[in-house]
Design a protein around this motif. Structure first.
Motif, short mmCIF file in Angstrom:
data_model
loop_
_atom_site.label_atom_id
_atom_site.label_comp_id
_atom_site.label_asym_id
_atom_site.label_seq_id
_atom_site.Cartn_x
_atom_site.Cartn_y
_atom_site.Cartn_z
N ASN A 246 0.84 -1.20 0.00
CA ASN A 246 0.00 0.00 0.00
C ASN A 246 0.87 1.25 0.00
O ASN A 246 1.92 1.30 0.64
CB ASN A 246 -0.90 -0.03 1.25
CG ASN A 246 -1.88 1.11 1.27
OD1 ASN A 246 -1.52 2.22 1.66
ND2 ASN A 246 -3.10 0.85 0.89
N MET A 247 0.42 2.30 -0.71
CA MET A 247 1.22 3.51 -0.85
C MET A 247 1.50 4.19 0.49
O MET A 247 2.60 4.70 0.72
CB MET A 247 0.51 4.49 -1.80
CG MET A 247 1.40 5.60 -2.32
SD MET A 247 2.86 4.99 -3.22
CE MET A 247 2.10 3.96 -4.48
N VAL A 248 0.54 4.18 1.38
CA VAL A 248 0.75 4.80 2.70
C VAL A 248 1.84 4.05 3.46
O VAL A 248 2.68 4.66 4.13
CB VAL A 248 -0.57 4.81 3.51
CG1 VAL A 248 -0.32 5.30 4.93
CG2 VAL A 248 -1.59 5.71 2.82
N ASP A 249 1.85 2.72 3.33
CA ASP A 249 2.90 1.93 3.98
C ASP A 249 4.27 2.24 3.39
O ASP A 249 5.26 2.37 4.11
CB ASP A 249 2.61 0.44 3.85
CG ASP A 249 1.38 0.02 4.64
OD1 ASP A 249 1.20 0.54 5.75
OD2 ASP A 249 0.61 -0.81 4.14
N ILE A 250 4.33 2.38 2.07
CA ILE A 250 5.61 2.71 1.41
C ILE A 250 6.13 4.05 1.90
O ILE A 250 7.31 4.19 2.24
CB ILE A 250 5.43 2.74 -0.13
CG1 ILE A 250 5.18 1.33 -0.66
CG2 ILE A 250 6.65 3.37 -0.82
CD1 ILE A 250 4.90 1.28 -2.15
N LEU A 251 5.26 5.04 1.96
CA LEU A 251 5.68 6.39 2.35
C LEU A 251 6.17 6.45 3.79
O LEU A 251 7.03 7.28 4.12
CB LEU A 251 4.51 7.36 2.16
CG LEU A 251 4.06 7.59 0.72
CD1 LEU A 251 2.77 8.42 0.69
CD2 LEU A 251 5.14 8.28 -0.09
N HIS A 252 5.66 5.57 4.66
CA HIS A 252 6.02 5.63 6.08
C HIS A 252 7.18 4.70 6.45
O HIS A 252 7.56 4.65 7.62
CB HIS A 252 4.80 5.29 6.94
CG HIS A 252 3.84 6.43 7.09
ND1 HIS A 252 2.81 6.65 6.21
CD2 HIS A 252 3.77 7.43 8.00
CE1 HIS A 252 2.13 7.72 6.58
NE2 HIS A 252 2.69 8.22 7.67
N LEU A 253 7.73 3.98 5.49
CA LEU A 253 8.86 3.10 5.81
C LEU A 253 10.04 3.94 6.30
O LEU A 253 10.44 4.91 5.66
CB LEU A 253 9.28 2.29 4.58
CG LEU A 253 8.30 1.23 4.08
CD1 LEU A 253 8.78 0.64 2.77
CD2 LEU A 253 8.09 0.14 5.12
N PRO A 254 10.66 3.59 7.44
CA PRO A 254 11.82 4.35 7.94
C PRO A 254 13.04 4.15 7.06
O PRO A 254 13.14 3.16 6.31
CB PRO A 254 12.04 3.77 9.34
CG PRO A 254 11.43 2.41 9.29
CD PRO A 254 10.27 2.50 8.35
N HIS A 255 13.99 5.07 7.13
CA HIS A 255 15.15 5.06 6.22
C HIS A 255 16.01 3.81 6.36
O HIS A 255 16.67 3.37 5.41
CB HIS A 255 16.01 6.31 6.45
CG HIS A 255 16.79 6.28 7.73
ND1 HIS A 255 18.11 5.90 7.77
CD2 HIS A 255 16.44 6.55 9.01
CE1 HIS A 255 18.55 5.95 9.03
NE2 HIS A 255 17.55 6.35 9.79
N ASP A 256 16.01 3.18 7.54
CA ASP A 256 16.86 2.02 7.78
C ASP A 256 16.07 0.71 7.79
O ASP A 256 16.48 -0.28 8.41
CB ASP A 256 17.59 2.17 9.12
CG ASP A 256 16.64 2.37 10.30
OD1 ASP A 256 15.42 2.53 10.06
OD2 ASP A 256 17.11 2.38 11.45
N VAL A 257 14.94 0.68 7.09
CA VAL A 257 14.06 -0.48 7.15
C VAL A 257 14.63 -1.70 6.44
O VAL A 257 14.30 -2.84 6.77
CB VAL A 257 12.66 -0.12 6.56
CG1 VAL A 257 12.75 0.06 5.05
CG2 VAL A 257 11.63 -1.18 6.93
N ILE A 258 15.51 -1.50 5.45
CA ILE A 258 16.06 -2.63 4.70
C ILE A 258 17.19 -3.27 5.49
O ILE A 258 18.22 -2.65 5.74
CB ILE A 258 16.56 -2.20 3.31
CG1 ILE A 258 15.40 -1.59 2.49
CG2 ILE A 258 17.16 -3.39 2.56
CD1 ILE A 258 15.81 -1.10 1.12
N VAL A 259 16.98 -4.51 5.90
CA VAL A 259 18.00 -5.27 6.65
C VAL A 259 18.17 -6.62 5.97
O VAL A 259 17.19 -7.34 5.75
CB VAL A 259 17.57 -5.47 8.12
CG1 VAL A 259 18.62 -6.30 8.85
CG2 VAL A 259 17.38 -4.12 8.81
N ASP A 260 19.40 -6.94 5.61
CA ASP A 260 19.70 -8.19 4.92
C ASP A 260 18.86 -8.34 3.66
O ASP A 260 18.37 -9.45 3.34
CB ASP A 260 19.48 -9.39 5.84
CG ASP A 260 20.45 -9.40 7.03
OD1 ASP A 260 21.58 -8.90 6.86
OD2 ASP A 260 20.06 -9.90 8.10
#
Length: 411
Positions: A246-260
């Motif tokens: 969902n677009m709202v979820d994409i927009l609210h992802l924190p900058h360090d959300v990608i791990v491994d």
């Protein structure tokens, strides 16, 4: 023995301005209860013996108000005594009797709608308040509506108003109707309503318009790189590559959300369930993410919106920033394809997965963050992410044409 009613100033915990609340104090058979009033004054402005406000510039008005309040509750006690024995009731029980709303007020639909909305989260309140605005437009007597006034005919006319006067689309109309049904069901649970008018109202059961795009057309959209509003199109692409996030979820992802190499998040609309969703970031998605990296969020779009003067001057409007972005993106997408919107990415991913990639409904449900159809089995199985990763890669490859039909079927 009749309960005693008097005024009391609680000077134990003054607020930041040293103001203290005045209470109605109820005492009966050795118990005490308090009803807060709207009056807050300095402790030095209260005469405990006289039970009155002194020295305050508004003392006359305050004292008239408090005296009337005391008389109101004393009269109410006399009325209650005529209808029931309260000689052994505790002060807390008497307080409930004094503050209970008249039955006719409890049967007002509008009161219930407002009360139900007030208990919700801020985001849900905004949604229900939009429905409240539509009800105000439609029925000028909205404040006097009883539950019995919300009939099947009333709902049908309300639906027609939204469609003909507001030009609302099917899903928006259903959205408003669902809010009304939620409040009515809540009233039924409290015994204020016996039967919901929705049992004869069939609009909620009708099917929404399909929002899936055929693979060939979707492939052309995903490969488009020269659009005037490429950032909006890229957000649509990213949603598809992230399994229709969902677009709202994409927009609210924190900058360090990608791990491994994975994004783990909880959907904004289902945050109260605390159910995490894990998605592998495929190369196509990572390319877009790197293009629009933010400092506070994974992507910069919400940061850019929050830095606009209207939000800096009115911080309370920040809650609407993401909605402004989604509206803008959807308006731009309509220039790519008629009626195209961000949510088409999610519908398209699911439709292509089941119709073209032979992915089971259960794995589609798991990929989208829905519950499996087999709820009992889910108790005993811990689902890993590998099958979801494979499903997403299979859908992306199919749409982009990386795997031709012969390879797909093992020919």
């Amino acid at each position: 023995m009749k309960p005693k009613i008097r005024l009391y100033l609680d000077a134990r915990k003054p607020d930041a301005e040293n103001l203290c609340p005045v209470y109605i104090k109820i005492t009966h058979i050795g118990t005490t209860a308090y009803i807060v009033t709207d009056i807050r004054i300095l402790a030095s402005e209260w005469n405990a013996q006289a039970e009155a406000v002194t020295k305050n510039i508004n003392k006359t008005a305050f004292n008239h108000y408090l005296s009337a309040l005391v008389e109101k509750y004393r009269d109410r006690i006399d009325e209650i005594i005529l209808s029931q024995d309260i000689s052994r009731k505790r002060a807390a029980d008497i307080k409930k009797l004094l503050t209970a709303r008249p039955k006719e007020d409890r049967l007002l639909f509008w009161n219930r709608f407002q009360e139900y909305t007030a208990k919700m989260s801020a985001s849900s309140q905004r949604m229900f308040n939009q429905t409240a605005d539509r009800i105000k437009e439609y029925d000028k007597h909205y404040e006097k509506l009883l539950f019995e006034d919300i009939t099947t005919e009333w709902l049908e006319r309300f639906e027609k108003h939204l469609k003909d006067e507001r030009n609302n689309q099917h899903n928006t109309i259903i959205w408003h109707l669902q809010h009304i049904r939620t409040v009515l069901n809540d009233a039924i649970s409290d015994g204020l309503l016996s039967v919901s008018p929705f049992h004869k109202f069939h609009s909620l059961a009708s099917h929404a318009a399909k929002r899936a795009i055929e693979p060939a057309e979707l492939r052309n959209i995903l490969q488009k790189t020269d659009f005037d509003h490429q950032d909006s199109l890229d957000l649509f692409k990213l949603s598809f590559y992230l399994i229709g996030m969902n677009m709202v979820d994409i927009l609210h992802l924190p900058h360090d959300v990608i791990v491994d190499g994975r994004i783990v998040y909880v959907r904004q609309k289902l945050h109260y369930k605390h159910k995490e969703i894990s998605i592998k970031v495929e190369p196509e998605a990572l390319e877009i993410i790197n293009k629009y990296r933010g400092k506070k969020y994974l992507l910069r779009f919400l940061e850019d919106e929050e830095n606009k003067p209207k939000y800096r001057k009115n911080p309370e409007k920040l809650v609407d920033a993401h909605a402004a972005i989604v509206r803008r993106v959807d308006n731009h997408l309509k220039k790519v394809r008629k009626k195209l919107a961000t949510y088409y990415a999610r519908h398209s991913w699911a439709t292509i997965a089941i119709n073209h990639c032979d992915i089971s409904m259960d794995f589609i449900a798991q990929s989208l963050g829905h519950s499996s159809a087999h709820k009992t089995t889910n108790i005993y199985i811990t689902h890993g992410s590998r099958k979801v990763d494979e499903a997403n890669r299979k859908v992306i490859d199919y749409v982009l044409g990386i795997v031709d039909d012969g390879q797909k079927h093992g020919k």
